[in-house]
Design a protein around this motif. Structure first.
Motif, PDB file in Angstrom:
ATOM      1  N   PRO A  80      -5.147   5.399  -8.952  1.00 13.42           N
ATOM      2  CA  PRO A  80      -3.843   5.195  -7.943  1.00 13.42           C
ATOM      3  C   PRO A  80      -2.935   6.165  -8.463  1.00 13.42           C
ATOM      4  O   PRO A  80      -3.034   6.433  -9.915  1.00 13.42           O
ATOM      5  CB  PRO A  80      -3.623   3.950  -8.248  1.00 13.42           C
ATOM      6  CG  PRO A  80      -4.716   3.097  -8.753  1.00 13.42           C
ATOM      7  CD  PRO A  80      -5.773   4.184  -9.288  1.00 13.42           C
ATOM      8  N   ASP A 119       0.696  -1.255  -0.074  1.00 16.21           N
ATOM      9  CA  ASP A 119       0.029   0.101  -0.031  1.00 16.21           C
ATOM     10  C   ASP A 119       0.917   1.261  -0.107  1.00 16.21           C
ATOM     11  O   ASP A 119       0.482   2.197  -0.926  1.00 16.21           O
ATOM     12  CB  ASP A 119      -0.736   0.048   1.146  1.00 16.21           C
ATOM     13  CG  ASP A 119      -1.623   1.315   1.155  1.00 16.21           C
ATOM     14  OD1 ASP A 119      -2.675   1.355   0.528  1.00 16.21           O
ATOM     15  OD2 ASP A 119      -1.659   2.149   2.247  1.00 16.21           O
ATOM     16  N   ASN A 159       0.910   3.882  -3.121  1.00 16.20           N
ATOM     17  CA  ASN A 159       0.004   5.180  -2.936  1.00 16.20           C
ATOM     18  C   ASN A 159       0.693   6.302  -2.267  1.00 16.20           C
ATOM     19  O   ASN A 159       0.220   7.284  -2.178  1.00 16.20           O
ATOM     20  CB  ASN A 159      -1.118   4.680  -2.190  1.00 16.20           C
ATOM     21  CG  ASN A 159      -2.053   3.694  -2.834  1.00 16.20           C
ATOM     22  OD1 ASN A 159      -2.680   4.081  -3.872  1.00 16.20           O
ATOM     23  ND2 ASN A 159      -2.217   2.718  -2.409  1.00 16.20           N
ATOM     24  N   CYS A 160       2.081   5.992  -1.984  1.00 17.84           N
ATOM     25  CA  CYS A 160       2.609   7.160  -1.526  1.00 17.84           C
ATOM     26  C   CYS A 160       3.902   7.638  -2.203  1.00 17.84           C
ATOM     27  O   CYS A 160       4.458   6.827  -2.738  1.00 17.84           O
ATOM     28  CB  CYS A 160       3.482   6.788   0.160  1.00 17.84           C
ATOM     29  SG  CYS A 160       1.837   6.285   1.268  1.00 17.84           S
TER      30      CYS A 160
END
Length: 285
Positions: free
Chosen positions: A275, A218, A222-223
């Motif tokens: 995303p 994740d 997403n970061c």
């Protein structure tokens, strides 16, 4: 360095540390001396540094997961059998200097993990003791298998709070709880570790890597890698700053972040409900 002094032989046909880079942007680093419960020694330290450096240098890797093979994460420092423990520790020189413990611990203190630009997640699959616990605490987030054992053990071995554990442990769980664990050297289990805030989640052993990988993937997906690197540096660095200095530095870093493409991508992807596609981590902050 909690002493692991069993007589289990080495694993001559196994690499001391395994490395796997997944297509999802996660590098999995596995301590791989199961016959001695992954007790820390020169073979593991050399392989560990090499694996971490490899992950840190690979632009495709965005997050690192650290775990152990077999029944333990890392059961302390490996000093061999009872017959060879004196040789492992060495003897004081004629001028009274202490033995060189770097031959056991390795060339880098565990706090080097806090200076990595990429998040490192500990998946604690079993016994996590002494220098193994110190390394786990220097990771950014920890997950534990139900039933995993933890201990500092230093006071029970005539040792001291080693290699920065007295700095990191009170910051994670508070001064009083840290003093209990450091002074008593008692064994505690994953459920208590979770109550103390030492680990994020406790899961069934067979689900540990799935949970840790889901979390790591994740972050990777997403970061912003640049944001992750700077947030890590801020968080550990600000532990030594007062709030005025920390806030002023954050303002400067915020201005710099607005010049990077990550911000535009983060906002646009949010608005487009897709995303994000952040650029890889570049050299420098």
């Amino acid at each position: 360095m909690r002493v692991a002094s069993d007589d289990a032989g080495p694993d001559p046909d196994l690499e001391a540390v395994l490395y796997e880079a997944t297509p999802t942007g996660v590098a999995v680093v596995t301590l791989n001396r199961p016959s001695r419960l992954n007790a820390w020694g020169g073979d593991i330290s050399a392989g560990f540094y090499s694996a971490i450096d490899r992950a840190e240098a690979d632009p495709a890797v965005r997050v690192i997961v650290l775990t152990g093979s077999g029944r333990a994460f890392c059961a302390g420092a490996h000093l061999g059998s009872m017959a060879t423990i004196g040789d492992s520790l060495g003897t004081p020189s004629a001028n009274g200097k202490a033995p060189d413990v770097s031959t056991i611990v390795g060339e880098r203190h565990p706090h080097f993990l806090t200076a990595l630009r990429k998040p490192i997640i500990a998946a604690i699959n079993g016994a996590c003791v002494g220098i193994g616990l110190t390394h786990a605490l220097m990771c950014d987030v920890r997950f534990a298998a139900d039933g995993a054992k933890f201990a500092t053990s230093f006071a029970r071995r005539g040792l001291i709070a080693e290699y920065g554990i007295s700095w990191i442990l009170p910051r994670l769980i508070g001064f009083g709880a840290a003093m209990d664990l450091l002074l008593s050297g008692r064994t505690f289990y994953a459920d208590e570790a979770a109550r103390l805030g030492l680990v994020k989640d406790v899961v069934a052993p067979e689900l540990l890597m799935t949970r840790a990988m889901e979390y790591a993937e994740d972050l990777a997906a997403n970061c912003s890698p640049a944001s992750l690197a700077i947030i890590k540096e801020q968080t550990y660095g600000d532990a030594e700053r007062d709030v005025v200095d920390a806030s002023a530095r954050a303002e400067k870093l915020m201005g710099e972040s607005l010049l990077r493409p990550d911000v535009v991508e983060g906002i646009v992807s949010f608005l487009e409900k897709r995303p994000p596609s952040f650029p890889t981590l570049q050299e420098g902050p």
